[in-house]
Every structure is written in structure tokens, then in C-alpha cells.
Write an enzyme that holds these catalytic residues in place. Structure first.
Site, PDB file in Angstrom:
ATOM      1  N   ASN A 197      46.758  45.150  39.670  1.00  0.00           N
ATOM      2  CA  ASN A 197      46.360  46.435  40.234  1.00  0.00           C
ATOM      3  C   ASN A 197      47.176  46.652  41.512  1.00  0.00           C
ATOM      4  O   ASN A 197      48.015  45.840  41.883  1.00  0.00           O
ATOM      5  CB  ASN A 197      44.848  46.496  40.485  1.00  0.00           C
ATOM      6  CG  ASN A 197      44.361  45.436  41.460  1.00  0.00           C
ATOM      7  OD1 ASN A 197      45.076  45.035  42.392  1.00  0.00           O
ATOM      8  ND2 ASN A 197      43.134  44.969  41.267  1.00  0.00           N
ATOM      9  N   ARG A 198      46.932  47.758  42.171  1.00  0.00           N
ATOM     10  CA  ARG A 198      47.745  48.122  43.338  1.00  0.00           C
ATOM     11  C   ARG A 198      47.672  47.053  44.430  1.00  0.00           C
ATOM     12  O   ARG A 198      48.698  46.662  45.004  1.00  0.00           O
ATOM     13  CB  ARG A 198      47.263  49.468  43.867  1.00  0.00           C
ATOM     14  CG  ARG A 198      48.103  50.080  44.960  1.00  0.00           C
ATOM     15  CD  ARG A 198      47.754  51.556  45.125  1.00  0.00           C
ATOM     16  NE  ARG A 198      46.310  51.775  45.075  1.00  0.00           N
ATOM     17  CZ  ARG A 198      45.751  52.967  44.856  1.00  0.00           C
ATOM     18  NH1 ARG A 198      46.509  54.029  44.668  1.00  0.00           N
ATOM     19  NH2 ARG A 198      44.443  53.105  44.837  1.00  0.00           N
TER      20      ARG A 198
ATOM     21  N   GLU B  29      46.831  43.820  44.093  1.00  0.00           N
ATOM     22  CA  GLU B  29      47.453  42.586  43.620  1.00  0.00           C
ATOM     23  C   GLU B  29      48.974  42.688  43.633  1.00  0.00           C
ATOM     24  O   GLU B  29      49.669  41.717  43.961  1.00  0.00           O
ATOM     25  CB  GLU B  29      46.941  42.269  42.215  1.00  0.00           C
ATOM     26  CG  GLU B  29      45.470  41.873  42.192  1.00  0.00           C
ATOM     27  CD  GLU B  29      44.852  41.940  40.813  1.00  0.00           C
ATOM     28  OE1 GLU B  29      43.748  41.393  40.641  1.00  0.00           O
ATOM     29  OE2 GLU B  29      45.453  42.569  39.912  1.00  0.00           O
TER      30      GLU B  29
ATOM     31  N   ASP C   4      39.158  44.846  33.106  1.00  0.00           N
ATOM     32  CA  ASP C   4      38.915  44.112  31.860  1.00  0.00           C
ATOM     33  C   ASP C   4      39.023  45.040  30.655  1.00  0.00           C
ATOM     34  O   ASP C   4      39.568  44.667  29.613  1.00  0.00           O
ATOM     35  CB  ASP C   4      37.524  43.476  31.883  1.00  0.00           C
ATOM     36  CG  ASP C   4      37.361  42.442  32.984  1.00  0.00           C
ATOM     37  OD1 ASP C   4      38.379  41.891  33.428  1.00  0.00           O
ATOM     38  OD2 ASP C   4      36.211  42.208  33.398  1.00  0.00           O
TER      39      ASP C   4
END
Length: 320
Positions: free
Chosen positions: A194-195, A197, A262
Site C-alpha cells: 500500500n502507499r 508500505e 486481503d
């Protein structure tokens, strides 16, 4: 449309950090006289599969066949996960570590507002981790796609070995990453940060052009087929060797983002196992993520919901 008949033949193997998501629902009508905190009157509770188990749950909800490998403790939470996996129709291959508490996330809600989360967790032992590799080697040939769901709880400590074995079997490998050491994921087919991470992995960026440069470098360094950066309300962007493909977020209302990643990962795995291109897989994953954030808790998505969303969108487009 998302073929309900075709998805039935899909077989996905999920390995990762299994956990139990526990919700205590209550109401708040006063502040404690002991401290400036709300007093929650608990009225009901609910247990759901979380982490890698929620990825498996979403895959099953879409109509595919799924096997799940993870580590649990010999405790109430572990037994609950085993029972929920049976109830969901997941083929579970859990390694039981008698010295390990099962990872449990307890969320306390007042009305529709999450007030507190309490985590119970510990790292698995080395001898237990060896059994993860054994399960991979025993199960992988029966499956179309390998999904590695990393929540940094320790189950994927030996992830390079898992990826190397899956590559030797010419399997598609999808990874939901954690941490800053992305070298662990070299050789995977797809990594889905994600952004936040992505920022941890490559550093900050000032504009989209800089992000694209950083994404291209990471893609080449990790020897990936594709890199997917999910950006919440800004949608998601897929980077491949010669292309950048972006889709805007389509959530009508964001109610709870728990487990949305998920759902995206599960939909990607099923779509690719069905033979879709990366672009088509991202299209369906984006729709799935947009629907699930409108639900409470770690929710799932079905093929029927995906198709219904597309139909309603087409009708709306014709009316405009």
C-alpha cells in the site's frame, strides 16, 4: 462478467500469518469516573478469520478452492480459527506451536466507532517454521497460484526459500509485503504494497513521476512481473516492465478499511488463476476493494456482488 462457473476450478494456496479478529460491540453513554475514557457496555461479540486466513476466506467467498498454511497456538483462539476455517470451507493445514499464543486482535467498538485494539502475539519458533516449508512442498503441485500474506508476525521469516521453491515449480507467486527489506521478495510474480508500505520500501516521493521512477527501479531489482501500489482513496497503480496502468477508487462510502488489502489480494489471485491479464485482474480487485470498505470488519466479497456492481455501474452510465 466475473465467471462463477470458471472460478470453481481455481485452486489457490495461501501461506502466511494467520490470526483471529475478535470484535466486542457495545454502546457508550458515559465517561469513566476513574479516568477520561469512555465506558463501553458490551452487548455482543464476533470472531472472524484475520490476516492470511482472511485472504483465504475471501478466496473461498469468491467461489474458488483454497488451502491455507499457517501457525496457531494450542489455545482457545487457535481452536476458534480451526473451527472457523472448517465452517468457511477452507482446507486448513495449520502447524500447532504449543509454546506460541495464537495471534489475536481484539477490537472494542462503541456504536460504529472503533475505540481500542488490543493485540496478543509472539514470534514462532525455528523448528515450527521448518514445517511451513514442508507443507509448501507437499501442497503446491495441487494449486494454480501461491499467495504469501506477510503481516510480520514471523511465519514468513523464510520467505526467500518459499519463493525459490515455487519458482522452480513455475507457479505464479503473489506477495502482500511488510517491512523495509523487500529483497526478501526477489523473484515473486507480484508484490502489492500500500502507499505507506511503498514509502517504507523506497522512500518518499514528491509527485507521480518520481513514484513511477521508484516503482520501476523496485520492479527491476526484485525481478517482478508486476508491482501494484494501492493508494486508498486514490485508487491503485500497476507497474509492469513497459507499462503503467492506473484505476481510480470506486468506493461509494468508506465504513471500515479492515481487511480491504486481503480482499484485493484474494481477488487478484483468483482473477490471475482464471487466466486474466494483469490489467483485468486489477480492474476486478479494485471493484472488490471498493465494495468491502463499505462493510464492517474483515468482510468478504462474492462473485455475485462483483457482477451486480458492474451491472449497476453500466445502468448508471447509460442514464447520465
Amino acid at each position: 462478467m466475473f465467471s462463477k462457473e470458471k472460478v470453481k476450478s481455481v485452486k489457490i494456496l495461501v501461506i502466511g500469518d494467520v490470526m483471529l479478529d475478535r470484535y466486542w460491540f457495545g454502546s457508550v453513554d458515559r465517561i469513566s469516573p476513574e479516568a477520561p475514557v469512555p465506558v463501553v457496555h458490551i452487548k455482543k461479540s464476533d470472531d472472524c478469520l484475520g490476516g492470511a486466513a482472511n485472504v483465504a476466506r475471501n478466496i473461498k467467498s469468491l467461489g474458488a478452492q483454497v488451502s491455507l498454511v499457517g501457525i496457531i497456538g494450542q489455545d482457545d483462539a487457535g481452536r476458534k480459527i480451526q473451527q472457523l476455517a472448517v465452517d468457511e470451507g477452507i482446507h486448513a493445514h495449520f502447524v500447532v506451536d504449543e509454546k506460541l499464543p495464537t495471534t489475536l486482535k481484539l477490537r472494542i467498538l462503541g456504536g460504529q466507532q472503533q475505540l481500542l485494539r488490543i493485540d496478543f502475539e509472539d514470534k514462532p519458533h525455528a523448528d515450527t517454521l521448518k514445517q511451513i516449508q514442508n507443507n509448501l512442498e507437499r501442497l503446491l503441485d495441487e494449486h494454480d497460484v501461491l499467495v504469501l500474506s506477510d503481516y510480520a508476525k514471523g511465519v514468513l521469516n523464510d520467505v526467500p526459500a518459499l519463493i525459490a521453491y515455487a519458482k522452480s515449480k513455475h507457479k505464479l507467486i503473489l506477495v502482500d509485503p511488510k517491512g523495509t527489506d523487500y529483497d526478501r521478495y526477489i523473484g515473486a510474480s507480484l508484490v502489492t504494497p500500500n502507499r505507506s508500505e511503498m514509502r517504507q520500501a523506497v522512500g518518499a516521493w514528491a509527485d507521480e513521476a518520481t513514484l513511477t521512477e521508484k516503482a520501476d527501479r523496485l520492479l527491476k531489482h526484485l525481478k517482478l512481473e508486476a508491482l501494484l501500489v494501492t493508494k486508498s482513496e486514490q485508487g491503485m497503480t500497476l507497474y509492469t516492465e513497459n507499462n503503467r496502468f492506473h484505476v481510480d477508487a470506486n468506493a461509494h462510502e468508506v465504513f471500515d478499511v479492515s481487511g480491504a488489502g486481503d480482499t484485493v489480494l484474494a481477488t487478484l489471485a483468483v482473477s490471475k488463476a482464471m487466466g486474466m491479464s494483469w490489467e483485468d485482474a486489477i480492474y476486478w480487485a479494485n471493484i472488490a476493494g471498493g465494495i468491502v470498505v463499505g462493510k464492517l470488519g474483515t468482510s468478504t466479497i462474492t462473485a455475485e456482488e462483483l457482477n451486480q456492481f458492474v451491472k449497476e455501474s453500466e445502468i448508471l452510465a447509460q442514464q447520465i
